[in-house]
Design an enzyme around this catalytic site. Sequence first.
Site, PDB file in Angstrom:
ATOM      1  N   TRP A 181       0.868  -1.174   0.000  1.00  0.00           N
ATOM      2  CA  TRP A 181       0.000   0.000   0.000  1.00  0.00           C
ATOM      3  C   TRP A 181       0.903   1.221   0.000  1.00  0.00           C
ATOM      4  CZ3 TRP A 181      -0.231   3.886   3.803  1.00  0.00           C
ATOM      5  CH2 TRP A 181      -1.104   4.937   3.450  1.00  0.00           C
ATOM      6  N   GLU A 220      -2.911  -2.777  -2.700  1.00  0.00           N
ATOM      7  CA  GLU A 220      -4.088  -2.307  -1.946  1.00  0.00           C
ATOM      8  C   GLU A 220      -4.481  -0.899  -2.389  1.00  0.00           C
ATOM      9  OE1 GLU A 220      -3.320  -1.908   2.244  1.00  0.00           O
ATOM     10  OE2 GLU A 220      -5.404  -1.442   2.724  1.00  0.00           O
ATOM     11  N   LYS A 222      -7.162   2.556  -2.608  1.00  0.00           N
ATOM     12  CA  LYS A 222      -7.786   3.437  -1.633  1.00  0.00           C
ATOM     13  C   LYS A 222      -8.464   4.589  -2.366  1.00  0.00           C
ATOM     14  CE  LYS A 222      -6.388   5.754   2.576  1.00  0.00           C
ATOM     15  NZ  LYS A 222      -5.504   5.721   3.697  1.00  0.00           N
ATOM     16  N   ASP A 254      -9.528  -3.621   1.197  1.00  0.00           N
ATOM     17  CA  ASP A 254      -9.641  -3.087   2.560  1.00  0.00           C
ATOM     18  C   ASP A 254     -11.026  -2.450   2.635  1.00  0.00           C
ATOM     19  OD1 ASP A 254      -9.657  -1.033   4.626  1.00  0.00           O
ATOM     20  OD2 ASP A 254      -7.495  -1.307   4.830  1.00  0.00           O
ATOM     21  N   HIS A 257     -11.754   1.351   2.341  1.00  0.00           N
ATOM     22  CA  HIS A 257     -11.176   2.093   1.221  1.00  0.00           C
ATOM     23  C   HIS A 257     -12.104   2.311   0.037  1.00  0.00           C
ATOM     24  CE1 HIS A 257      -6.722   1.326   2.477  1.00  0.00           C
ATOM     25  NE2 HIS A 257      -7.468   1.811   3.439  1.00  0.00           N
ATOM     26  N   HIS A 281      -8.113  -6.752   4.002  1.00  0.00           N
ATOM     27  CA  HIS A 281      -7.860  -6.019   5.233  1.00  0.00           C
ATOM     28  C   HIS A 281      -9.218  -5.742   5.824  1.00  0.00           C
ATOM     29  CE1 HIS A 281      -3.596  -4.061   4.868  1.00  0.00           C
ATOM     30  NE2 HIS A 281      -3.574  -5.363   5.062  1.00  0.00           N
ATOM     31  N   ASP A 289     -12.004   6.443   6.499  1.00  0.00           N
ATOM     32  CA  ASP A 289     -11.157   5.267   6.734  1.00  0.00           C
ATOM     33  C   ASP A 289     -10.544   5.360   8.130  1.00  0.00           C
ATOM     34  OD1 ASP A 289      -9.621   2.997   6.219  1.00  0.00           O
ATOM     35  OD2 ASP A 289      -8.002   4.145   5.297  1.00  0.00           O
ATOM     36  N   ASP A 291     -10.411   3.280  10.677  1.00  0.00           N
ATOM     37  CA  ASP A 291      -9.748   2.122  11.266  1.00  0.00           C
ATOM     38  C   ASP A 291     -10.105   1.888  12.730  1.00  0.00           C
ATOM     39  OD1 ASP A 291      -8.164   0.951   9.045  1.00  0.00           O
ATOM     40  OD2 ASP A 291      -7.281   2.942   8.982  1.00  0.00           O
ATOM     41  N   ASP A 321      -6.848  -4.820   9.878  1.00  0.00           N
ATOM     42  CA  ASP A 321      -6.137  -3.538   9.730  1.00  0.00           C
ATOM     43  C   ASP A 321      -6.912  -2.419  10.404  1.00  0.00           C
ATOM     44  OD1 ASP A 321      -4.551  -1.429   8.999  1.00  0.00           O
ATOM     45  OD2 ASP A 321      -5.221  -1.363   6.919  1.00  0.00           O
TER      46      ASP A 321
HETATM   47  C1  RNT Z   1      -3.866   2.551   4.748  1.00  0.00           C
HETATM   48  C2  RNT Z   1      -3.927   1.098   4.450  1.00  0.00           C
HETATM   49  C3  RNT Z   1      -2.761   0.280   4.940  1.00  0.00           C
HETATM   50  C4  RNT Z   1      -2.322   0.635   6.349  1.00  0.00           C
HETATM   51  C5  RNT Z   1      -1.398  -0.365   6.999  1.00  0.00           C
HETATM   52  C6  RNT Z   1      -0.701   0.208   8.172  1.00  0.00           C
HETATM   53  O1  RNT Z   1      -5.011   3.205   4.446  1.00  0.00           O
HETATM   54  O2  RNT Z   1      -5.119   0.543   4.910  1.00  0.00           O
HETATM   55  O3  RNT Z   1      -3.068  -1.059   4.821  1.00  0.00           O
HETATM   56  O4  RNT Z   1      -3.406   0.812   7.200  1.00  0.00           O
HETATM   57  O5  RNT Z   1      -0.565  -0.898   6.071  1.00  0.00           O
HETATM   58 ZN    ZN Z   2      -5.342  -1.578   4.790  1.00  0.00          ZN
END
Ligand code: RNT
Ligand code: ZN
Length: 414
Positions: A181, A220, A222, A254, A257, A281, A289, A291, A321
């Site tokens: 990523w 990955e 986003k 993810d 994203h 993820h 995003d 998390d 993640d």
């Molecule tokens: C960031 C991505 C990525 C990170 C990690 C730390 O938006 O999701 O995967 O969160 O690699």
């Molecule tokens: Zn991620």
Amino acid sequence: MERYESAKEQYGKIGVDVEKAMEILKTVPISIHCWQGDDVTGFENAGEALTGGIQATGNYPGKARSPEELMADLDLALSLIPGRKKINLHASYAIFEGAKADRDALKPEHFKGWVEYAKSRGVGLDFNPTYFSHPKAADGLTLSHPDPEIRAFWVRHGIASRRIAAYFAAELGEECVCNSWIPDGYKDIPADRLGPRLRLKDSLDQIFAEKLPGVIDCVESKVFGIGVEAYTVGSSEFYLSYAASHPGVYNLLDNGHYHPTEVVSDKIPALLAFFDKLPLHVTRPMRWDSDHVVLLEDELKEIAREIVRCDGLDKVKIGLDYFDASINRIAAWVVGTRNMQKALLSALLEPAGQFRALQDEGDFTRLMAEREALKLYPFGDVWEEYCGREKVPGEGAWFAQVMQYEKDILSKRG
Ligand code: RNT
Ligand code: ZN
């Protein structure tokens, strides 16, 4: 036990074998992200700010400050989580004995401590190059940078990272997911959207040129990050096209994203129609995003259902993640990982074949009624039994151990 026997009977009546569900569940590895333990700081330079448009907010005491502390914290989390586990590392978690190596000079030997850890705990390892929180990523550009020297630095980092992933695979005898990523993007409307993407494509081609056994290469995408709101180089279309045209490179999803009404649960069967592997993820986006820790919510359950229904338990590589710095970080690992497993268990306890037949017969009334009835089945009793068999505490029982550890260990960290 009585409750479990009663649950087993109830599920049995609708054709669900709870014993088989538990047998399957314990074989499914969940990759636990090391970076929840220290707010994505890593061990290179204590105090280096987290960059790249991602943020860990909160200042709950007790974050891990060294490999020893992170490993000790992980040990407690691992002891409270049933089933198979992998630890997902970032390149920024290299362990240096003596001289430090910059990102482009990282070697397998810098991760020897993690291999020893994984072997002694019986867990697997996954890996991620770290394209952020570094002076050469200060302007938010890495593999798509207009400066060829900066690009070359990050290409070397990508190559070094894949070799570390290959080392993990060889040492542990298990495939290693190596996920790329990058934060690259622009805050405001770009004057050139194609150029950065062509540069990224070229960088990726260089990184993936070497064939490495045991490495599952992933990219990955986003939508946006903080400070890069207008444009992300590695967008969904870009990476999906890249993976589709480069056998052996996979598109990682993810679930934080995508645009707010898009769901990863629907993307899983779409990608499994074309790819033999699908890395994930799993996170919990809150308005963006953000998390947050993964909770047992509808979309998580739907993601798990799609994995199970698509016969994808071997193909889908489940990684977590999220990074919440406002709560006890070990509890964050335990809650999120167990929730992923609960979602899988609840998916395994569905009479999926019967539901599919009802759809194909066009009997949507019965399908709706039966699915609603299933929601009240005693799934929690099966989970408790599973935890007991896996020799980990049940719901409500693990929390005291985390609080004791907080009192004895975490609260004493500066
Ligand atoms: C960031 C991505 C990525 C990170 C990690 C730390 O938006 O999701 O995967 O969160 O690699
Ligand atoms: Zn991620």
